[in-house]
Design an enzyme around this catalytic site. Structure first.
Site, PDB file in Angstrom:
ATOM      1  N   PRO A 133       2.241 -20.940  64.183  1.00 15.82           N
ATOM      2  CG  PRO A 133       3.358 -19.743  65.365  1.00 15.82           C
ATOM      3  CD  PRO A 133       3.259 -20.122  63.921  1.00 15.82           C
ATOM      4  CB  SER A 137      -6.031 -28.217  61.715  1.00 10.68           C
ATOM      5  OG  SER A 137      -5.624 -29.049  62.909  1.00 10.68           O
ATOM      6  CG  ASP A 244      -2.974 -37.565  50.125  1.00 10.22           C
ATOM      7  OD1 ASP A 244      -3.520 -37.294  51.083  1.00 10.22           O
ATOM      8  OD2 ASP A 244      -3.292 -37.263  48.974  1.00 10.22           O
ATOM      9  N   GLY A 347       2.342 -54.295  84.130  1.00 10.01           N
ATOM     10  CA  GLY A 347       2.205 -53.805  85.521  1.00 10.01           C
ATOM     11  C   GLY A 347       3.204 -52.670  85.845  1.00 10.01           C
ATOM     12  CD  GLU A 371       3.537 -36.494  58.571  1.00 11.15           C
ATOM     13  OE1 GLU A 371       2.894 -37.065  57.464  1.00 11.15           O
ATOM     14  OE2 GLU A 371       4.665 -36.891  58.842  1.00 11.15           O
TER      15      GLU A 371
END
Length: 389
Positions: A133, A137, A244, A347, A371
């Protein structure tokens, strides 16, 4: 398509055959389930079983561990095929790859022999538990702690947004073993299903990929000494190497989903007649189609470059972080634009669940977040550029 126009010309004959068979299998057995899987939100167990029969559950692994042993470009192609048939299935598959890559790159030989053949056969589904949490990052800021005990390890913490986490047979769990060492104090552990003190919450209610469930995991477990993956303090290095790989697999998912959206849009434009002529006879529509094609091929070529670098790096022990981040960033951003253009071309019909572009657009939105978000990829890319300047 001529050989010169074929972007997959570097695949071996065996890999091309593998992908051809996979494409037919996905068209026959996985694509027909995609809309229902999305509508009902059921986990893609049946689809993964189908992929196991085709050898896809171990496509990222070498043959010595019962994997398929395909090259990284071959894996890129194969994952894109699965994604084009069903985004949820591809999401669950590649989450499994994150777990098995963790063992392959960071585990002992005993751990590889114990877990990878089962994972490659589809007998054991994996999950990769890194995100928390307050540490998404920046994984180095994780709060999950592992401390030594007389019998092994006690681990306590919470993980979130863990794909496969509540249905997996094993979880590769990342935790801090030495808070004073920063990222060098992070280790990885093998957590089998059914371990006392391990609980998964209900699947998150997500915008897309509704058949590839993500979970919050609550962990308060005792594990034996040999649950430590590899050696203590190497978890962060393993996780970065795994990501990676994973970023190229995200690019592959984007390529497959975007290709499906683009093909659906072109088919619709050919069939849709307004004022006595097909939409494809109008210059504005042709420009939209051209822009989709250029964006897709640009993303493909960067992804193929990253895949080639992945093979080289794995053979030499190097890294390919710049190429992986570039492929993930470009492919996810391009795929979002392609899906949006495809929906626009449909549309009002594109905004309904009766047409696949609505589901594909939702499935693709997470690709710019998980990721490593697009912003994180830009940090990685700029950091590499500045370091080499």
């Amino acid at each position: 398509m001529s050989a010169l126009d074929n972007p997959w010309h570097m695949l071996s004959e065996e890999e091309s055959l593998f992908c051809d068979v996979l494409e037919r299998l996905c068209a026959d057995k996985i694509a027909p389930l995609a809309a229902r899987t999305d509508a009902e939100g059921t986990f893609a167990h049946a689809q993964l079983a189908t992929l196991a029969e085709a050898g896809m559950m171990g496509a990222n692994l070498p043959e010595e561990y019962d994997g398929s042993g395909v090259s990284a470009p071959g894996l890129l192609r194969a994952v894109s095929i699965v994604a084009g048939a069903c985004g949820s299935t591809a999401s669950a598959l590649t989450a499994h790859y994150l777990a098995t890559d963790s063992i392959l790159l960071g585990g002992t030989e005993t751990q590889k022999r114990a877990w990878l053949p089962k994972a490659a056969s589809g007998a054991a589904l994996g999950a990769f538990a890194l995100t928390e949490p307050t540490a998404g990052s920046d994984p180095a800021d994780m709060k999950t702690r592992a401390r030594r005990t007389d019998t092994g390890w006690h681990i306590k913490g919470t993980k979130c947004f863990i794909s496969n986490g509540g249905v997996a047979d094993f979880v590769v769990l990342y935790a801090v073993t030495d808070p004073d060492k920063g990222h060098r104090g992070i280790s990885a552990f093998l957590l089998p299903k059914g371990t006392a003190g391990f609980e998964a919450g209900p699947p998150e209610r997500t915008m897309g990929l509704r058949g590839g469930h993500v979970f919050t995991l609550n962990i308060d477990v005792d594990l034996p000494e040999d649950a430590l993956l590899g050696t203590e303090g190497t978890g962060f290095k393993t996780a970065m190497q795994v990501l990676d790989n994973g970023r190229i697999e995200v690019a592959a998912q984007c390529l497959g989903l975007a290709d499906a959206a683009m093909k659906a849009a072109i088919a619709y434009a050919k069939d849709r007649v307004i004022g006595g002529e097909a939409l494809t006879e109008r210059q504005g529509i042709r420009w939209m189609i051209a822009d989709m094609g250029v964006a897709w091929r640009s993303a493909l070529l960067l992804s193929l470059d990253a895949a080639r670098q992945r093979d080289i790096a794995h053979a030499t022990g190097g890294r390919f972080s710049l190429a992986a981040a570039t492929a993930k960033l470009v492919a996810s951003e391009a795929a979002g634009k392609i899906a949006d253009t495809a929906l626009q071309l449909h549309g009002g019909y594109g905004y309904t669940a009766d047409f696949p572009v609505e589901r594909i657009t939702r499935d693709l939105r997470i690709m710019r977040i998980y990721e490593g978000s697009s912003e994180v990829q830009r940090i990685i890319i700029s950091g590499q550029m500045l370091a080499s300047a």
